[in-house]
Design an enzyme around this catalytic site. Structure first.
Site, PDB file in Angstrom:
ATOM      1  CD  GLN A  98      -2.758   1.363   2.362  1.00 21.36           C
ATOM      2  OE1 GLN A  98      -2.241   1.767   3.387  1.00 21.36           O
ATOM      3  NE2 GLN A  98      -4.046   1.063   2.267  1.00 21.36           N
ATOM      4  CE1 TYR A 188      -3.465   9.389   7.179  1.00 24.53           C
ATOM      5  CE2 TYR A 188      -4.474   7.412   6.295  1.00 24.53           C
ATOM      6  CZ  TYR A 188      -3.931   8.102   7.356  1.00 24.53           C
ATOM      7  OH  TYR A 188      -3.855   7.523   8.600  1.00 24.53           O
ATOM      8  NE  ARG A 235      -8.192   0.204   2.686  1.00 30.90           N
ATOM      9  CZ  ARG A 235      -8.110   0.110   4.006  1.00 30.90           C
ATOM     10  NH1 ARG A 235      -7.436   1.006   4.703  1.00 30.90           N
ATOM     11  NH2 ARG A 235      -8.696  -0.877   4.654  1.00 30.90           N
ATOM     12  N   GLY A 325      -9.023  -6.549   9.172  1.00 31.24           N
ATOM     13  CA  GLY A 325      -7.880  -5.851   9.719  1.00 31.24           C
ATOM     14  C   GLY A 325      -7.537  -6.351  11.105  1.00 31.24           C
TER      15      GLY A 325
END
Length: 378
Positions: A98, A188, A235, A325
């Site tokens: 990622q 982000y 993502r 996760g």
């Protein structure tokens, strides 16, 4: 009959043993921003996942937002990640990197020369003890600090962000990753550009939806041209309000636009992250169906999935892979536990970030289940 969740899957030519993905999770155990032998062992323990998506790995020093997170911009970092990919492949697993730039979710102590973090605009992250950047304080101790207010990237600087991601993608392949995931979610940098409230620009990266989505699509196209569409995933986090991301009326329409545009590019997958709000999912199943129809390719969903929901969503064709996760933290054999329907261990939150092997490598495997008592032959 075994559920499709546990069946093999062809991910753009990459064979997966099952449809369970390990979602990316920051663990902050890499001093010097270089992946190490502990990290390699951590991922190898969890290589029974059909697909592992690594913790976020910044593509530049400017993209850092957290201490002890492994980057991917230097030769030393590539060598560190090679330890990880070799370990996962030795265990017959598959792993994507990622790629990450946190944008305004950083602190000047982490930035080159102590500068300001960068973003689409200058809107700071509101102070909130639950939504703060994890950094070293001035006294050198580990602690939390509010992100430093950002400066807006100049128009002529934005192509440099794209170049950093292209370099990161090439480095990831050199490090042995099977592909990369562009982190365009969770508040982000890329989401800061997409959101019309955090992005008040007046140039070709601001204003219209097409302009606000430009950085995502330009970066995807540039990486595809270097490493191939089959090695690129993205993502996204529709309806996210993580890290003080403001809600806006056209949010779902924005993501359906991205679904259509990304669907034209033949990518490995799109990975949707459901950032629960007040304990409730923010991605409804009606939207999931519409998104998948608009995108047309492999869709992964992460965020609060239970075994039962993952089984149903995959069986109904609403998603293709189910990503877990936190359950993977305390259950390195999560796939087997889900398949056998045995109870899951609960992770220790105090060991999520930083430290050594405790809470990282020391979670045990489930004990074999005794299904029957065998009588002694007469």
């Amino acid at each position: 009959m075994t559920s499709p969740l546990f069946h093999p899957y062809d991910l753009a030519g990459l064979p997966l043993h099952n449809r369970i993905a390990m979602a990316p999770m920051t663990r902050a155990r890499n001093p010097g921003a270089v992946a190490n032998a502990l990290t390699a062992q951590y991922y190898r323990q969890r290589a029974s996942a059909g697909l592992i998506i690594s913790e976020g790995t910044p593509v530049s020093a400017q993209g850092q937002g957290y201490i002890d997170v492994p980057g991917i911009w230097s030769a030393e970092q590539v060598a560190g990640w090679k330890l990880v990919t070799d370990a996962v492949h030795a265990a017959q697993g598959a792993i994507f990197a990622q790629l990450w730039h946190v944008g305004r979710m950083s602190h000047s102590s982490l930035q080159p020369d102590g500068g300001q973090p960068v973003s689409a605009g200058t809107r700071p992250v509101a102070s909130d003890p639950k939504n703060t950047s994890f950094v070293y304080l001035d006294d050198g101790s580990r602690g939390h600090a509010d992100p430093t207010p950002p400066r807006a990237l100049r128009t002529d600087e934005v192509p440099g962000i794209v170049s950093d991601f292209v370099r990161g993608a090439e480095n990831a392949i050199a490090a042995g990753f099977d592909g990369i995931e562009l982190h365009a979610a969770n508040g982000y940098l890329f989401e800061q550009f997409l959101n019309p409230i955090t992005n008040d620009r007046q140039d070709l990266y601001g204003g219209s939806l097409r302009n606000r989505a430009r950085l995502i699509l330009d970066t995807v196209d540039a990486m595809v041209s270097r490493i191939g569409a089959h090695r690129v995933g993205v993502r996204l986090a529709p309806n996210s309000q993580t890290f003080d991301m403001p809600a806006y009326a056209e949010n779902e329409a924005s993501y359906l636009y991205l679904a259509e545009e990304l669907g034209k590019r033949g990518l490995a997958y799109v990975h949707l992250n459901d950032n629960y709000l007040r304990g409730e999912p923010v991605i409804g199943e009606a939207f999931l169906k519409t998104f998948k129809q608009s995108y047309g390719g492999t869709v992964i969903l992460a965020g609060g999935l239970t075994r039962e929901r993952a089984l149903r969503l995959v069986e109904d064709g609403i998603i293709d892979l189910a990503a877990f996760g936190q359950p993977f933290i305390a259950n390195p054999d999560l796939v087997e536990r889900l398949q056998r329907d045995v109870p899951l261990a609960v992770p220790d939150r105090s060991t999520y970030y930083g430290g050594g092997t405790e809470g990282y490598l020391d979670y045990p495997l489930a004990q074999p289940r005794v299904d029957a008592v065998h009588a002694v032959p007469s």
